[in-house]
Design a protein around this motif. Structure first.
Motif, PDB file in Angstrom:
ATOM      1  N   LEU A   1      95.335  25.235  90.892  1.00  0.00           N
ATOM      2  CA  LEU A   1      94.215  26.219  90.581  1.00  0.00           C
ATOM      3  C   LEU A   1      94.058  27.155  91.675  1.00  0.00           C
ATOM      4  O   LEU A   1      94.025  27.082  92.771  1.00  0.00           O
ATOM      5  N   SER A   2      93.420  28.459  91.160  1.00  0.00           N
ATOM      6  CA  SER A   2      93.390  29.525  91.616  1.00  0.00           C
ATOM      7  C   SER A   2      92.393  30.333  90.753  1.00  0.00           C
ATOM      8  O   SER A   2      91.779  29.910  89.780  1.00  0.00           O
ATOM      9  N   GLY A   3      91.686  31.093  91.350  1.00  0.00           N
ATOM     10  CA  GLY A   3      90.688  32.301  91.028  1.00  0.00           C
ATOM     11  C   GLY A   3      91.208  33.071  89.658  1.00  0.00           C
ATOM     12  O   GLY A   3      90.471  34.063  89.248  1.00  0.00           O
TER      13      GLY A   3
ATOM     14  N   ALA B   1      89.066  26.978  93.052  1.00  0.00           N
ATOM     15  CA  ALA B   1      89.154  28.404  92.253  1.00  0.00           C
ATOM     16  C   ALA B   1      87.913  29.240  92.336  1.00  0.00           C
ATOM     17  O   ALA B   1      86.831  28.774  91.929  1.00  0.00           O
TER      18      ALA B   1
ATOM     19  N   PRO C   1      86.056  31.117  88.794  1.00  0.00           N
ATOM     20  CA  PRO C   1      87.132  30.865  87.718  1.00  0.00           C
ATOM     21  C   PRO C   1      86.576  31.083  86.200  1.00  0.00           C
ATOM     22  O   PRO C   1      85.408  31.237  86.155  1.00  0.00           O
TER      23      PRO C   1
END
Length: 98
Positions: free
Chosen positions: A13-15, A50, A53
């Motif tokens: 998970l990331s932005g 995130a 997101p």
């Protein structure tokens, strides 16, 4: 989404991603507690890991929901989970813009 892999999801998970969160409307009708728990898990995980997101919610199996009042109930409960996860500005469709 298998529970065996929940411990490593944060690494994915990331932005910078677009998150497609798919859930069964039929399960929401047949087993609302589990459906609620599953959606809550994913939205909170995304919110935690995130930053800002982009999240797209997709409810499947709409043909198995018995009537409009049930859709309204599900919509209200999903909205509460989105708000609880503090994702209102990042979830599409964003009802606050309508």
């Amino acid at each position: 989404g298998n529970r065996e892999f929940h411990a490593i999801h944060h690494m994915l998970l990331s932005g910078h991603g677009i998150y497609l969160v798919v859930f069964s409307l039929a399960q929401w009708e047949s087993d609302p507690a589990t459906a609620n728990e599953n959606l809550r898990f994913w939205l909170h995980s995304i919110a935690l890991h995130a930053k800002e997101p982009n999240v797209l919610l997709v409810g499947t199996q709409a043909d198995r929901v018995r009537d409009q009042s049930q859709f309204n109930t599900i919509d209200m409960e999903v909205g509460e989970i989105v708000d609880e996860a503090r994702l209102r500005n990042w979830v599409w469709p964003n009802k606050s813009e309508n």
